[in-house]
Design a protein around this motif. Structure first.
Motif, PDB file in Angstrom:
ATOM      1  N   ALA A  22      41.591 -88.365  -2.794  1.00 21.04           N
ATOM      2  CA  ALA A  22      41.960 -86.980  -3.098  1.00 21.04           C
ATOM      3  C   ALA A  22      41.143 -86.418  -4.254  1.00 21.04           C
ATOM      4  CB  ALA A  22      43.438 -86.901  -3.413  1.00 21.04           C
ATOM      5  N   ASN A  23      40.790 -87.262  -5.208  1.00 20.20           N
ATOM      6  CA  ASN A  23      40.072 -86.786  -6.400  1.00 20.20           C
ATOM      7  C   ASN A  23      38.534 -86.882  -6.281  1.00 20.20           C
ATOM      8  OD1 ASN A  23      42.508 -86.243  -7.747  1.00 20.20           O
ATOM      9  ND2 ASN A  23      42.662 -88.366  -8.472  1.00 20.20           N
ATOM     10  N   SER A  24      38.051 -87.522  -5.230  1.00 20.89           N
ATOM     11  CA  SER A  24      36.597 -87.753  -5.090  1.00 20.89           C
ATOM     12  C   SER A  24      35.962 -86.723  -4.157  1.00 20.89           C
ATOM     13  CB  SER A  24      36.352 -89.164  -4.550  1.00 20.89           C
ATOM     14  OG  SER A  24      34.970 -89.355  -4.316  1.00 20.89           O
ATOM     15  N   SER A  25      34.711 -86.385  -4.477  1.00 18.54           N
ATOM     16  CA  SER A  25      33.934 -85.479  -3.609  1.00 18.54           C
ATOM     17  C   SER A  25      33.264 -86.265  -2.500  1.00 18.54           C
ATOM     18  CB  SER A  25      32.872 -84.727  -4.423  1.00 18.54           C
ATOM     19  OG  SER A  25      31.986 -85.636  -5.067  1.00 18.54           O
ATOM     20  N   VAL A  26      33.381 -87.604  -2.589  1.00 13.72           N
ATOM     21  CA  VAL A  26      32.806 -88.452  -1.538  1.00 13.72           C
ATOM     22  C   VAL A  26      33.853 -88.621  -0.457  1.00 13.72           C
ATOM     23  CG1 VAL A  26      31.854 -90.717  -1.011  1.00 13.72           C
ATOM     24  CG2 VAL A  26      31.429 -89.661  -3.246  1.00 13.72           C
ATOM     25  N   GLU A  27      33.418 -88.410   0.754  1.00 12.80           N
ATOM     26  CA  GLU A  27      34.335 -88.566   1.877  1.00 12.80           C
ATOM     27  C   GLU A  27      34.520 -90.051   2.175  1.00 12.80           C
ATOM     28  OE1 GLU A  27      33.033 -86.370   5.221  1.00 12.80           O
ATOM     29  OE2 GLU A  27      33.107 -84.413   4.197  1.00 12.80           O
ATOM     30  N   LEU A  28      35.807 -90.533   2.048  1.00 13.32           N
ATOM     31  CA  LEU A  28      36.136 -91.940   2.290  1.00 13.32           C
ATOM     32  C   LEU A  28      36.918 -92.057   3.602  1.00 13.32           C
ATOM     33  CD1 LEU A  28      37.258 -92.861  -1.345  1.00 13.32           C
ATOM     34  CD2 LEU A  28      35.025 -93.217  -0.286  1.00 13.32           C
ATOM     35  N   ASP A  29      36.560 -93.031   4.403  1.00 17.11           N
ATOM     36  CA  ASP A  29      37.207 -93.184   5.729  1.00 17.11           C
ATOM     37  C   ASP A  29      38.048 -94.470   5.749  1.00 17.11           C
ATOM     38  OD1 ASP A  29      35.342 -95.215   5.883  1.00 17.11           O
ATOM     39  OD2 ASP A  29      33.947 -94.102   7.189  1.00 17.11           O
ATOM     40  N   GLU A  30      38.618 -94.763   6.902  1.00 19.34           N
ATOM     41  CA  GLU A  30      39.509 -95.930   7.036  1.00 19.34           C
ATOM     42  C   GLU A  30      38.756 -97.232   6.923  1.00 19.34           C
ATOM     43  OE1 GLU A  30      42.810 -96.046   7.163  1.00 19.34           O
ATOM     44  OE2 GLU A  30      42.676 -93.902   6.695  1.00 19.34           O
ATOM     45  N   THR A  31      37.531 -97.255   7.377  1.00 21.15           N
ATOM     46  CA  THR A  31      36.732 -98.471   7.239  1.00 21.15           C
ATOM     47  C   THR A  31      36.561 -98.822   5.774  1.00 21.15           C
ATOM     48  OG1 THR A  31      35.517 -97.951   9.261  1.00 21.15           O
ATOM     49  CG2 THR A  31      34.508 -99.539   7.752  1.00 21.15           C
ATOM     50  N   GLN A  32      36.307 -97.811   4.992  1.00 21.48           N
ATOM     51  CA  GLN A  32      36.169 -98.028   3.552  1.00 21.48           C
ATOM     52  C   GLN A  32      37.524 -98.424   2.933  1.00 21.48           C
ATOM     53  OE1 GLN A  32      34.445 -94.158   3.022  1.00 21.48           O
ATOM     54  NE2 GLN A  32      32.493 -95.060   2.224  1.00 21.48           N
ATOM     55  N   TYR A  33      38.641 -97.886   3.517  1.00 18.93           N
ATOM     56  CA  TYR A  33      39.977 -98.315   3.022  1.00 18.93           C
ATOM     57  C   TYR A  33      40.181 -99.783   3.318  1.00 18.93           C
ATOM     58  CZ  TYR A  33      44.947 -99.244   2.884  1.00 18.93           C
ATOM     59  OH  TYR A  33      46.153 -99.839   2.633  1.00 18.93           O
ATOM     60  N   ALA A  34      39.781-100.182   4.513  1.00 25.34           N
ATOM     61  CA  ALA A  34      39.963-101.587   4.879  1.00 25.34           C
ATOM     62  C   ALA A  34      39.256-102.489   3.891  1.00 25.34           C
ATOM     63  CB  ALA A  34      39.439-101.818   6.297  1.00 25.34           C
ATOM     64  N   THR A  35      37.989-102.110   3.526  1.00 20.18           N
ATOM     65  CA  THR A  35      37.232-102.890   2.544  1.00 20.18           C
ATOM     66  C   THR A  35      37.956-102.887   1.207  1.00 20.18           C
ATOM     67  OG1 THR A  35      35.160-102.270   3.656  1.00 20.18           O
ATOM     68  CG2 THR A  35      34.992-103.107   1.410  1.00 20.18           C
ATOM     69  N   PHE A  36      38.501-101.735   0.819  1.00 22.57           N
ATOM     70  CA  PHE A  36      39.195-101.606  -0.452  1.00 22.57           C
ATOM     71  C   PHE A  36      40.459-102.473  -0.445  1.00 22.57           C
ATOM     72  CE2 PHE A  36      42.442 -99.599  -3.104  1.00 22.57           C
ATOM     73  CZ  PHE A  36      41.792 -99.559  -4.326  1.00 22.57           C
ATOM     74  N   ASN A  37      41.211-102.461   0.670  1.00 24.82           N
ATOM     75  CA  ASN A  37      42.462-103.225   0.778  1.00 24.82           C
ATOM     76  C   ASN A  37      42.165-104.700   0.680  1.00 24.82           C
ATOM     77  OD1 ASN A  37      45.343-103.476   1.220  1.00 24.82           O
ATOM     78  ND2 ASN A  37      44.846-104.118   3.313  1.00 24.82           N
ATOM     79  N   GLU A  38      41.076-105.159   1.378  1.00 23.45           N
ATOM     80  CA  GLU A  38      40.719-106.579   1.299  1.00 23.45           C
ATOM     81  C   GLU A  38      40.379-106.967  -0.138  1.00 23.45           C
ATOM     82  OE1 GLU A  38      37.514-107.195   3.959  1.00 23.45           O
ATOM     83  OE2 GLU A  38      38.694-106.850   5.781  1.00 23.45           O
ATOM     84  N   SER A  39      39.705-106.098  -0.807  1.00 23.49           N
ATOM     85  CA  SER A  39      39.322-106.363  -2.200  1.00 23.49           C
ATOM     86  C   SER A  39      40.567-106.446  -3.085  1.00 23.49           C
ATOM     87  CB  SER A  39      38.397-105.257  -2.729  1.00 23.49           C
ATOM     88  OG  SER A  39      37.220-105.186  -1.990  1.00 23.49           O
TER      89      SER A  39
ATOM     90  N   GLY B  97      35.345-104.048  -3.931  1.00 25.76           N
ATOM     91  CA  GLY B  97      36.241-102.908  -3.915  1.00 25.76           C
ATOM     92  C   GLY B  97      35.621-101.624  -4.440  1.00 25.76           C
ATOM     93  N   THR B  98      34.493-101.745  -5.082  1.00 20.82           N
ATOM     94  CA  THR B  98      33.842-100.506  -5.589  1.00 20.82           C
ATOM     95  C   THR B  98      32.518-100.262  -4.864  1.00 20.82           C
ATOM     96  OG1 THR B  98      32.842-101.837  -7.359  1.00 20.82           O
ATOM     97  CG2 THR B  98      34.898-100.687  -7.861  1.00 20.82           C
ATOM     98  N   GLN B  99      31.503-101.055  -5.217  1.00 25.22           N
ATOM     99  CA  GLN B  99      30.190-100.852  -4.598  1.00 25.22           C
ATOM    100  C   GLN B  99      30.218-101.191  -3.109  1.00 25.22           C
ATOM    101  OE1 GLN B  99      27.312-103.060  -6.854  1.00 25.22           O
ATOM    102  NE2 GLN B  99      27.625-101.862  -8.726  1.00 25.22           N
ATOM    103  N   GLY B 100      31.085-102.174  -2.775  1.00 28.60           N
ATOM    104  CA  GLY B 100      31.182-102.538  -1.367  1.00 28.60           C
ATOM    105  C   GLY B 100      31.742-101.399  -0.538  1.00 28.60           C
ATOM    106  N   VAL B 101      32.738-100.723  -1.107  1.00 34.21           N
ATOM    107  CA  VAL B 101      33.308 -99.571  -0.412  1.00 34.21           C
ATOM    108  C   VAL B 101      32.247 -98.486  -0.210  1.00 34.21           C
ATOM    109  CG1 VAL B 101      34.968 -97.686  -0.584  1.00 34.21           C
ATOM    110  CG2 VAL B 101      35.665-100.034  -1.191  1.00 34.21           C
ATOM    111  N   LEU B 102      31.372 -98.282  -1.215  1.00 35.45           N
ATOM    112  CA  LEU B 102      30.362 -97.199  -1.189  1.00 35.45           C
ATOM    113  C   LEU B 102      28.966 -97.693  -0.789  1.00 35.45           C
ATOM    114  CD1 LEU B 102      31.373 -95.408  -4.519  1.00 35.45           C
ATOM    115  CD2 LEU B 102      31.992 -94.754  -2.179  1.00 35.45           C
TER     116      LEU B 102
END
Length: 1008
Positions: A192-209, A229-234
């Motif tokens: 919600a606070n980022s100008s970068v569009e984050l998708d579910e694939t990136q959520y999955a990576t974040f959740n695993e992290s 959880g950071t660079q891996g997501v992006l």
């Protein structure tokens, strides 16, 4: 025994010593002849005047262009000199100039040749380069904008990714610290606070992290969890950012390449004003018809301006933008190494050779079927003037001698006397030219007349002495002086006084020219006076001594040397010569009145004679066809400069036809600039200012220079605008600051119109006006002085100067010379004759009577000049003093002989008869030779010499006629009212000695 008789006795008695002494003096005098320099510069005719001083000031303190250079104008004439082929031929002609060693060594280093063809070629070259430059610049600008935009986007993306990365790390910190926190909730907060569009694939990576972080047992697992959880997501976003950075680096490299290319093209464009001639030829040759006409319009159109405007090379009648013209001009700049360019002064030999070579190449370098090329420059003009001097001497010298020989054959009828006369003339010339060398007097156009003048005057002395000697020998038996020496002694004593008086009065006439402010006229007077004195010494000493020696030598071997004097043997000549004495006996008053009336008419004509001093006066016209038949050494060359000069005057702006106004004083006063502006406007409307094909006058001034520089320099334009409070285009404050910046941004242009001292002060400004070559010099002078008067005052002094004005001043000085020399000669000769005749004859009034026919002659010759349309110039301007100096000789011989015969016979009519038949015969012979000698000057190549020859010949004729027709009546009237008490009875028909006895009166000569 009088001093003259003692002198005559010394010459005849010690003839061999006299001959030896005179020959030694001849050798010494003649040694100076080899030191004579030749000068055809018109600068030598200028005297020290305020205008000449101001012109010298200008030349010393203003930059008048490249130092030590002079220009020649090469004019191409034809049906249309603006065709593509014609311009190519003009460029090839320039190329031939530069390839010729004789020409090339004189050419200036920078832009030695320039004309319309060069500007068209340069415009074409710069046009192509400009278009390439514009294309490169457009690509550079577009790419630069893209690079800048992409660089900003990448920086923005980098910032966004870094911020999102920090948010993701913060979310992982929260999940690690609070096991109950939902990974989904934290991820959604980041999303919600980022100008970068984050998708579910990136959520999955974040959740695993997050799960890995919560179960991590060591630091390595923790770090791995944070990394994933950071660079891996992006990771995809960072990979895309890296690719875009790589692409941006490539674009930056291309941008740098374009920048270098742009700089190279800009440098090439800046240097395109001086491409090689071959590049220029190739450029014009490669143009199609459309491109050629478009470029021609750019260079010659109404909107063309600055250095790329070709209108300065076109005729003044050219219509701007036209693709057709019957002529065009090429300027060739020569390096003079400090010497004069020859327009006003002497040209160097190298410059002369170069311009002659240019003319030769020009005759072959342009298609002769359609074009004609002329070279107009100081070198070739000086060469023609020098050649005309040499050709004139080569023609008139032999012709004068030939005529004299023929006349002497008629008068002498004796080979030895003819040879003696010619030898005497040669000695006189050696003495005269030797004096010129010793006195360091240059031989100029005027001195061509000196040999002819001295030939005529010298032979006069010979004829008078020889004729008197012959008279004495024929009748000398009555006095015991019938041998050669005795007869020569009596002849010298009898004619000596007349010869001395003639020499003195003629020298006075010549020396009266010392009052002239024109230096060459002064030199001419001095040299002529020395020459006539040499003639007296040679023919009064050397030739009589030689004659008595040779006559004695021949008579001792049986040759008869007793010859009859010309005009004393009766017959037709005697009858003609007796006309004056007959008229004097019958109608003397009528003769005098007729002479007075004719003289009055001549005096009126004298007031109408013009004065002329032009460069054209000294330029020869093409010689007449008859000269082509002269023998090789005498055949003159071809002369085209006068015709060329007329063409340039009528169609182009002459480089040397300028007037200048020098303004000195408070030149930083705004009022001075306003006055200069008014002067420019007045000059532009003047008829004497040349109008260019653009319709504007060609004026160079401080204001014009400011406007030109301001149009090209923004900072100076701002300075000028700030100094112009009323927006009228003329700075009215802070003038010194404007001048300072003008010298900073355009020092060469500023130095051409403003004089800045070494201390930085501003002392003077100038305005240069190109004047019409066809405008009268007096009009130019009057107009420029009027304009200068409008500037003068308010703390500044304005002076009109320039070559044209200086020539006009010389023209005015010529008229002063005419008047002053005439008055001085008349007064001096009048006083001299009055005193001389008072001493020798006891009657001063006889001197006045002797001079009166000469006064008549002066008015007659001036009236003739008016009728023939001959002006006073550097040659004919001396005619009044020459008329008195030459003419009085005839009157003196007549008066002196009449006085002597009057003493002898005591009868007016007997004395008059012997005078007109004895001395009159000698006068006729001398007049014939002198007229012939001067008359041959009519065949000279130089116009002033032609006019001088005609006028001087007529002067001699008038002087002779006045002496044999008018003077007898004057002498009769003088004798009747002021002279001695003698008989007026009818003349005796008995014979008697016709020769003078040197003044010894014979008493009881015959029964009456």
């Amino acid at each position: 025994m009088s001093w003259l008789e003692r002198f005559a006795a010394m010459v005849t008695s010690h003839s061999r010593s006299v001959i030896a002494l005179m020959l030694v003096l001849t050798v010494i005098a003649g040694a100076g002849a080899g030191m004579i320099d030749q000068s055809s510069s018109l600068d030598q005719f200028q005297s020290d005047t305020a205008e000449s001083e101001k012109l010298n000031y200008i030349e010393e303190n203003f930059s008048t262009g490249a130092n030590n250079t002079t220009t020649a104008q090469v004019i191409v004439k034809g049906e249309n000199t603006l065709t593509q082929e014609s311009l190519l031929e003009t460029l090839r002609l320039q190329q031939s100039f530069r390839e010729n060693e004789t020409i090339n060594r004189t050419l200036a280093d920078e832009q030695p040749t320039v004309g319309a063809a060069n500007l068209v070629a340069i415009s074409s070259i710069t046009g192509d380069q400009q278009r390439e430059l514009e294309a490169t610049a457009a690509e550079f600008e577009q790419l630069n904008a893209t690079v800048q935009e992409e660089r900003a986007a990448l920086e923005q993306r980098q910032s966004e990714l870094n911020a999102t990365q920090q948010d993701l790390r913060a979310a992982l910190d929260t999940l690690r610290a609070d096991q109950s926190t939902s990974p989904r909730a934290q991820f959604e907060t980041v999303r919600a606070n980022s100008s970068v569009e984050l998708d579910e694939t990136q959520y999955a990576t974040f959740n695993e992290s997050a799960q890995l972080l919560r179960t991590a047992d060591n630091e390595s697992q923790i770090e791995t969890a944070y990394q994933r959880g950071t660079q891996g997501v992006l990771a995809d976003e960072y990979e895309d950012l890296e690719q875009r950075s790589t692409d941006l680096a490539a674009q930056s490299d291309r941008l740098a390449e374009l920048g270098s290319q742009l700089e190279a093209q800009q440098a090439a464009l800046e240097n395109a004003t001086s491409p090689t001639l071959q590049e220029q030829i190739d450029a014009i040759d490669a143009m199609n018809a459309t491109a050629y006409e478009r470029t021609l319009e750019t260079v010659l159109g109404e909107n063309s301006s600055g250095q790329m405007s070709g209108q300065a090379f076109m005729p003044t009648s050219y219509d701007a933008g036209s693709t057709s013209s019957n002529a065009t001009m090429l300027l060739v700049t020569h390096q003079t190494d400090g010497g004069s360019g020859g327009q006003g002064g002497m040209a160097s030999d190298e410059l002369v050779d170069a311009q002659l070579a240019m003319q030769s190449l020009a005759n072959d370098g342009v298609d002769g079927d359609t074009s004609d090329v002329i070279v107009f420059g100081g070198g070739i003009m000086g060469e023609e003037i020098n050649n005309s001097m040499g050709d004139s001497l080569a023609i008139v010298g032999p012709l004068a001698l030939l005529f004299v020989v023929v006349a002497l054959i008629v008068a002498y009828r004796d080979l030895l006397d003819i040879l003696l006369g010619l030898f005497g003339i040669a000695v006189v010339l050696v003495w005269t030219f030797g004096f010129m060398g010793w006195a360091d007097i240059d031989f100029n156009q005027m001195f061509i007349a000196v040999p002819v003048l001295l030939i005529g005057l010298s032979i006069d002395y010979a004829i008078h002495i020889f004729m008197r000697h012959r008279e004495q020998r024929q009748n000398g038996g009555a006095y015991g002086d019938d041998d050669a020496r005795g007869s020569m002694r009596v002849a010298l004593a009898g004619v000596g006084i007349a010869l001395v008086l003639v020499t003195a009065t003629t020298a006075i006439g010549f020396l009266s020219n010392l009052t002239s402010p024109v230096p060459p006229i002064q030199d001419f007077g001095i040299v002529s006076a020395v020459g006539i004195t040499a003639a007296l010494l040679v023919f009064g000493v050397l030739i009589p001594a030689l004659k008595v020696e040779l006559d004695g030598f021949l008579e001792n071997r049986g040759f008869d040397r007793n010859k009859r004097a010309f005009g004393t043997g009766g017959g037709r000549f005697s009858q003609v010569l007796s006309t004056g004495s007959t008229a004097a006996r019958r109608i003397p008053i009528v003769i005098i009145l007729v002479a007075v009336l004719v003289s009055a008419g001549g005096a009126y004509g004298a007031t109408q004679v013009d004065t002329s001093f032009n460069q054209e006066d000294f330029i020869a016209e093409d010689p007449p066809e008859w000269t082509n038949n002269l023998p090789g050494p005498l055949e003159p060359g071809e002369y085209s400069m006068k015709e060329n000069l007329e063409f340039v005057n009528e169609n182009f702006v002459r480089e040397d036809s300028q007037a200048q106004i020098l303004v000195e004083g408070n030149v930083t006063d705004p009022e001075t600039l306003q006055q200069l502006s008014d002067a420019e406007n007045e000059t532009a409307d003047s008829d004497v200012a040349v109008t260019l094909s653009s319709g504007e006058a060609n004026i160079q001034s401080p204001l014009g220079t400011m406007q030109q520089v301001a149009a090209e320099n923004e900072s100076f334009n701002a300075t000028v605008a700030a100094a112009d409070s009323d927006d009228d285009g003329i700075p009215d404050r802070n003038i010194e600051q404007v001048y300072d910046e003008l010298f900073e941004v355009a020092p060469d242009e500023a130095a051409g119109v403003i004089h800045q001292t070494d201390d930085g002060d501003y002392e003077a400004v100038r305005m240069v006006v190109s004047t019409s070559g066809t405008a009268a010099m007096s009009d130019v002078t009057t107009e420029m002085r009027s304009i200068a008067d409008g500037i003068d005052g308010n703390g500044v002094e304005a002076t009109a100067t320039g070559q044209t004005i200086l020539f006009d001043i010389v023209q005015g000085q010529l008229m002063d010379t005419v008047i002053e020399s005439l008055l001085i000669t008349l007064v001096a000769v009048f006083a001299f004759l009055m005193i001389a005749y008072r001493i020798t004859e006891g009657s001063a009034t006889l001197g006045a009577v002797t001079l009166l026919p000469v006064v008549f002659s002066v008015s007659w010759i001036l009236g003739t000049m008016y009728l023939l349309g001959i002006p006073f110039n550097v040659m004919t301007g001396m005619i009044t003093s020459l008329t008195v100096g030459l003419g009085v000789a005839y009157s003196i011989h007549m008066s002196e002989r009449y006085s002597l015969e009057l003493k002898r016979t005591g009868s007016v009519w007997e004395a008059m008869s012997r005078t007109v038949t004895g001395t009159g015969g000698a006068l006729l012979g001398s007049a014939a030779t002198t007229v012939g000698g001067f008359g041959v000057l009519a065949f000279a190549i130089l116009p002033p010499l032609q006019q001088f020859g005609i006028i001087t010949g007529l002067t001699i004729i008038y002087a002779f006629l006045a002496s044999v027709l008018v003077l007898p009546s004057l002498l009769v009237v003088w004798t009747k009212y002021l002279g001695p008490d003698v008989s007026f009875d009818a003349p005796s028909r008995s014979g008697g000695p016709a020769a003078s006895d040197g003044g010894q009166a014979i008493q009881d000569r015959t029964e009456k």
